[in-house]
Scaffold this motif. Structure first.
Motif, short mmCIF file in Angstrom:
data_model
loop_
_atom_site.label_atom_id
_atom_site.label_comp_id
_atom_site.label_asym_id
_atom_site.label_seq_id
_atom_site.Cartn_x
_atom_site.Cartn_y
_atom_site.Cartn_z
N LEU A 123 0.83 -1.20 0.00
CA LEU A 123 0.00 0.00 0.00
C LEU A 123 0.87 1.25 0.00
O LEU A 123 0.67 2.18 -0.81
N ILE A 124 1.85 1.29 0.87
CA ILE A 124 2.75 2.44 0.96
C ILE A 124 3.64 2.52 -0.28
O ILE A 124 3.87 3.60 -0.84
N ALA A 125 4.12 1.38 -0.74
CA ALA A 125 5.01 1.34 -1.90
C ALA A 125 4.33 1.90 -3.15
O ALA A 125 4.97 2.58 -3.96
N ASN A 126 3.04 1.65 -3.30
CA ASN A 126 2.35 2.09 -4.51
C ASN A 126 1.96 3.55 -4.49
O ASN A 126 1.85 4.18 -5.55
N VAL A 127 1.76 4.10 -3.31
CA VAL A 127 1.56 5.55 -3.21
C VAL A 127 2.83 6.26 -3.69
O VAL A 127 2.76 7.30 -4.37
N ALA A 128 3.97 5.69 -3.38
CA ALA A 128 5.25 6.26 -3.83
C ALA A 128 5.47 6.04 -5.32
O ALA A 128 6.01 6.91 -6.02
N LEU A 129 5.06 4.89 -5.84
CA LEU A 129 5.28 4.55 -7.25
C LEU A 129 4.37 5.27 -8.22
O LEU A 129 4.78 5.60 -9.34
N CYS A 130 3.13 5.54 -7.83
CA CYS A 130 2.08 5.97 -8.75
C CYS A 130 2.46 7.14 -9.68
O CYS A 130 2.22 7.07 -10.88
N PRO A 131 3.03 8.24 -9.18
CA PRO A 131 3.38 9.34 -10.09
C PRO A 131 4.39 8.92 -11.16
O PRO A 131 4.28 9.33 -12.33
N PHE A 132 5.36 8.11 -10.79
CA PHE A 132 6.36 7.63 -11.75
C PHE A 132 5.69 6.75 -12.82
O PHE A 132 6.02 6.85 -14.00
N GLU A 133 4.77 5.92 -12.40
CA GLU A 133 4.08 5.01 -13.32
C GLU A 133 3.20 5.80 -14.30
O GLU A 133 3.14 5.48 -15.49
N ALA A 134 2.53 6.84 -13.81
CA ALA A 134 1.67 7.66 -14.66
C ALA A 134 2.48 8.30 -15.80
O ALA A 134 2.04 8.32 -16.95
N ILE A 135 3.64 8.82 -15.46
CA ILE A 135 4.50 9.46 -16.46
C ILE A 135 5.09 8.42 -17.40
O ILE A 135 5.10 8.60 -18.63
N LYS A 136 5.57 7.31 -16.86
CA LYS A 136 6.20 6.26 -17.67
C LYS A 136 5.27 5.72 -18.74
O LYS A 136 5.65 5.60 -19.91
N VAL A 137 4.04 5.42 -18.36
CA VAL A 137 3.09 4.82 -19.30
C VAL A 137 2.78 5.78 -20.45
O VAL A 137 2.71 5.39 -21.61
#
Length: 313
Positions: A123-137
């Motif tokens: 849960l905590i890991a994905n809050v941190a990942l989400c902005p990076f994933e949005a830009i990457k995709v």
């Protein structure tokens, strides 16, 4: 800085130990995800443009012809930094929560401890990942959107604010929390099975090479099973972040129920199985170099073994 204690950089279940686990997770996840960026580019484009790219070979040849070799490195920064941060939280916090829940859920089934620990960490890991994933995709599927993190982040934030960066958080959690639960649980049970049923020796009595072999076998099993479970949500994440649908319900409707499970599944298995194997290999290799044991045990199991040894002396 922790001093060397009996060949260890720190003792287990201390702040230093969790720090080593977090750094190991960051390095293992960041480098492995960076290495498979070309395959990830293929996967995302097949998910976002399924009619144009209806097979791996078609996707590869079309991208190469239309965008050149540089297309296959798009999104590398989001992969390295985003999944590095996720890996630090996923592995470091999993070890922390496993200790916490082992003490709280003393008489409960081991699988419940694995489930609670992995879900809390993820849960905590994905809050941190989400902005990076949005830009990457978007960088991978929209070649004229941005070059990478440096220009992609301010562009999304300026036009859409935090909502744009966290648009895919719910499906991301829907993808990665089940994946993490299945991955850690499969890994832990596979390690236990290999030592008890196949090798029939305690981990401490095995060589470092044998221990890392167990890690690799358990890691591959964990990654392959996890990729199947999380494939529907992975398709939804790609669809939402590329604005192919405005809501979770519309994304599911547009993709189709059967396609949620089958679209891009072969390439995901090709991606996730080896990547998770390498992550566990790098993770446990760093732990071994730090004088720590390889992964796959419960705190109370370790304590029971130590008591049994002391009674037998």
């Amino acid at each position: 800085m922790s001093s060397l204690i009996g060949g260890k950089v720190c003792e287990e279940f201390t702040p230093g130990y969790y720090g080593v686990c977090a750094i190991s997770g960051m390095l293992s996840a960041g480098t492995t995800h960076l290495a498979i960026t070309p395959l990830d580019v293929l996967k995302v484009n097949m998910q976002v443009h399924p009619i144009k790219y209806n097979s791996i070979s078609t996707c590869f040849t079309t991208l190469l012809r239309e965008q050149g070799p540089s297309a296959f490195s798009r999104g590398w920064a989001g992969k390295f930094f985003g999944y590095g941060v996720q890996g630090a939280c996923r592995f470091g916090l999993y070890e922390y929560f496993k200790k916490v829940y082992s003490n709280i859920l003393v008489d409960q089934n081991k699988s419940l401890i694995f489930l609670a620990s992995s879900a809390s960490a993820e849960l905590i890991a994905n809050v941190a990942l989400c902005p990076f994933e949005a830009i990457k995709v978007r960088v991978q599927a929209q070649p004229h959107f941005a070059k990478g993190l440096s220009d992609g982040f301010p562009r999304i934030y300026a036009s859409e604010g935090l909502h744009g960066l966290y648009r895919g958080l719910i499906p991301l959690l829907g993808r990665n929390i089940p994946f993490s639960i299945v991955m850690f649980s499969t890994f832990e049970h596979t390690v236990n099975f290999l030592y008890k049923k196949l090798i029939q020796k305690r981990r401490e009595d095995c060589s470092k090479a044998q221990q890392l072999t167990v890690t690799c076998l358990a890691g591959y099993a964990a990654g392959s099973v996890g990729s199947i479970i999380s494939n529907p949500a992975d398709n939804i994440v790609s669809s939402l972040n590329n604005k192919k649908a405005s809501s979770l319900k519309l994304a599911v409707k547009k993709i189709g129920f059967l396609n949620l499970f089958t679209r891009s599944l072969p390439i995901r298995i090709m991606l996730v199985g080896p990547v998770v194997t390498l992550q566990w290999l790098f993770y446990d290799s760093i732990k071994i170099l730090s004088g720590l044991p390889t992964s796959g045990h419960l705190v109370k199991d370790t304590e029971e073994e130590e008591k049994a040894q002391s009674h037998s002396r």
